[in-house]
Scaffold this active site. Structure first.
Site, PDB file in Angstrom:
ATOM      1  N   GLU A 172       0.825  -1.228   0.000  1.00 39.73           N
ATOM      2  CA  GLU A 172       0.000   0.000   0.000  1.00 39.73           C
ATOM      3  C   GLU A 172       0.850   1.266   0.000  1.00 39.73           C
ATOM      4  OE1 GLU A 172      -2.929  -0.196   3.163  1.00 39.73           O
ATOM      5  OE2 GLU A 172      -4.062  -1.734   2.106  1.00 39.73           O
ATOM      6  N   GLU A 290      -5.544  -8.530   0.085  1.00 40.97           N
ATOM      7  CA  GLU A 290      -6.248  -8.189   1.328  1.00 40.97           C
ATOM      8  C   GLU A 290      -7.716  -8.007   0.970  1.00 40.97           C
ATOM      9  OE1 GLU A 290      -4.638  -5.141   3.897  1.00 40.97           O
ATOM     10  OE2 GLU A 290      -2.579  -5.663   3.347  1.00 40.97           O
TER      11      GLU A 290
HETATM   12  O1  AHR Z   1      -4.960  -5.771   7.286  1.00 39.45           O
HETATM   13  C1  AHR Z   1      -4.832  -4.615   8.038  1.00 39.45           C
HETATM   14  C2  AHR Z   1      -4.131  -3.506   7.278  1.00 39.45           C
HETATM   15  O2  AHR Z   1      -4.923  -3.083   6.225  1.00 39.45           O
HETATM   16  C3  AHR Z   1      -2.820  -3.862   6.618  1.00 39.45           C
HETATM   17  O3  AHR Z   1      -1.741  -3.779   7.474  1.00 39.45           O
HETATM   18  C4  AHR Z   1      -2.717  -2.830   5.534  1.00 39.45           C
HETATM   19  O4  AHR Z   1      -2.017  -3.297   4.412  1.00 39.45           O
HETATM   20  C5  AHR Z   1      -4.153  -2.473   5.212  1.00 39.45           C
HETATM   21  O5  AHR Z   1      -4.367  -1.122   5.235  1.00 39.45           O
END
Ligand code: AHR
Length: 511
Positions: A172, A290
């Site tokens: 990210e 994610e």
């Molecule tokens: O999964 C929680 C967080 O969400 C992670 O660390 C990040 O990559 C995202 O913003």
């Protein structure tokens, strides 16, 4: 009938990659410490790994786990987590305002992954880390021996290379919350140099570059385009992330699959635009590394504004309702329906932090509501994804018009099994649904389960670990491959069919 689904044997999305059912473990809260690793726990093995957690990970049949972050990755020096434990430094983890003891690092994660039967998707730090640090980690993990880093791994008790194939190049990086965040050109250049060095260390690896942190970012999707233009020839996947939460309109929440569909399709379109622009023949795949329901607003409303620095604090320990599990199931449908371009997907996360598995420190493990739809797709979603030819009443949602019933289907021809996943998002009405499998020849419904209940806000807990769980439903008989079923209001349904290949006429010598 209110809804219908027709499946045609040759109308397919594509083979479902095993890696569609991956997950994610970050050094975050209690994910690692008192999650995977809790020496002294009654269920801990000789390495300090909780065998009760491993049993549930195995129950989910997770093929691949992304590690060690997440936001944590961008401030992490992997060298802190190797070697004799007593010599490892205790550090401030500035990403999650926690104390990191470094008692668990890459070697322990690889050991854990072998016991849990999962593959490893490792990450390299593109915040405070350099391309050289990234290549050194690849050398430490994957080089057989005879160099400083690989010999150090051998001395640290791992004579065989870890053989890690998938590598995330940062996390990210367009988020201002990210340690060392970058603009798209700077990240694109840095990622390119990192991948070059990593691949010159081990040519067999595959890499994932950071797309934007999500469609809510002002940088999305332009960031993705710029990054891909810098890395298209070297990278294998574009990373995308998406979380949802119930903000009050439950009908909209149940329809998030519509948004997930569009998000994947836009990301794929961005990849294909760059493919054309750089005159490549390669299809860039998506790593949806994610995805989940996450009550991020609770986090933003102050969870992070605590606190003394603590080791393994309780962070992001969302408790999931039945409603959350249904919305989550919708996202899983979307992944299956895009299995031709989503090469990897990681449920974020696996244990304790926004997770399907909860492990009490010194106590038992239990399954959250989201455990069940994930287990369903992971166990029964292997094979070839079929394109659902579906009809259902439509309704207006925040994501545009959406069908009240969403479907995905997977055919495992070799095993003679076909599974239909169906989400009825209508909270008030059951849907009589016609399922036409006549294209598959003879078939029989073998098993059917549903996840539903009178209280959409029911949650599992250590005291009531089974408040939300799927139940078996009586199977229906088909008439020449056509089945009539009723999908209860607000329900996640799994219908398993045995498909019996049509008997071939005996071979004839006649012209
Ligand atoms: O999964 C929680 C967080 O969400 C992670 O660390 C990040 O990559 C995202 O913003």
């Amino acid at each position: 009938m209110d809804a219908s689904l027709t499946l045609l044997k040759d109308c397919v999305v594509g083979p479902v990659p095993d890696t569609l059912f991956g997950s994610f473990v970050e050094h975050l809260g209690r994910a690692v410490y008192t999650g995977l690793y809790e020496p002294g726990h009654p269920k801990a093995d000789a390495d300090g790994f909780r065998s009760d957690v491993i049993d549930l990970v195995r129950e989910l049949r997770v093929p691949l786990v992304r590690y060690p972050g997440g936001n944590f990755l961008s401030g992490y020096d992997w060298r802190d987590g190797i070697g004799p434990r007593e010599g490892r430094p205790v550090r401030l983890d500035r990403a999650w305002h926690s104390v990191e003891t470094n008692q668990f690092g890459i070697d322990e994660f690889v050991d854990w992954s072998r016991k849990a039967g999962v593959g490893v998707m490792a990450g390299v730090n593109m915040g405070t880390g350099t391309p050289q640090d990234a290549a050194d980690l690849v050398e430490y993990c994957n080089h057989p021996g005879g160099t400083a880093w690989s010999d150090l791994r051998v001395r640290n008790g791992h004579p065989e290379p870890h053989g890690i194939h998938w590598w995330c190049v940062g996390n990210e990086m367009d988020g201002d919350w990210q340690i060392g965040h970058l603009d798209a050109v700077s990240y694109g250049r840095k990622a390119r140099e990192a991948i070059k060095l990593m691949r010159w260390t081990d040519a067999s690896i595959a890499t994932v570059v950071c797309g934007s942190a999500g469609p809510g970012m002002p940088t999305w999707p332009e960031w993705d385009r710029i990054v891909l233009e810098h890395t298209y020839d070297l990278a294998d996947c574009l990373s995308i992330h998406r979380y949802y939460e119930n903000t009050g309109n439950e009908d909209d929440f149940l329809a998030v699959f519509r948004d997930t569909d569009r998000f994947i399709e836009t990301s794929v379109a961005t990849c294909d635009y760059v493919k054309a622009k750089v005159r490549s023949k390669k299809a860039m795949m998506v790593s949806f590394d994610e995805w989940n329901v996450w009550y991020q607003s609770r986090w933003n409303q102050g969870e992070q504004e605590r606190k003394p620095w603590e080791k393994a604090p309780r962070l992001l320990e969302d408790r999931y309702t039945l409603l959350d599990a249904l919305a989550f199931g919708g996202m899983a449908l979307s992944l299956l329906n895009h299995a031709d371009r989503v090469r990897i997907a990681c449920l974020a996360q696996l244990v304790n932090a926004i997770a399907p598995i909860v492990a009490e420190p010194g106590g038992p493990v239990w399954r959250q509501s989201t455990f069940y739809p994930f287990r369903d797709v992971s166990l029964f979603g292997r094979g070839v994804a079929l394109r659902p030819l579906a009809r259902a009443p439509m309704r207006e949602t925040a994501w545009g018009d959406a069908p009240t019933v969403a479907f995905a289907a997977v055919h495992d021809e070799a095993a003679g099994l076909l599974t239909v996943f169906a989400l009825n998002t209508d909270r008030a009405q059951a849907r009589r649904t016609r399922i036409d499998l006549s294209s598959f020849g003879a078939s029989a419904m073998e098993r059917r389960t549903e996840l539903t209940g009178p209280d959409l806000h029911a949650v599992n807990s250590v005291r009531r670990p089974d408040a939300v769980r799927p139940a078996a439903v009586r199977v229906s008989r088909g008439d020449r491959g056509v089945y009539a079923v009723t999908l209860k209001p607000a329900s996640w349904n799994v219908l398993r069919f045995r498909t019996i290949p049509a008997i071939q006429p005996p071979h004839s010598n006649l012209p």
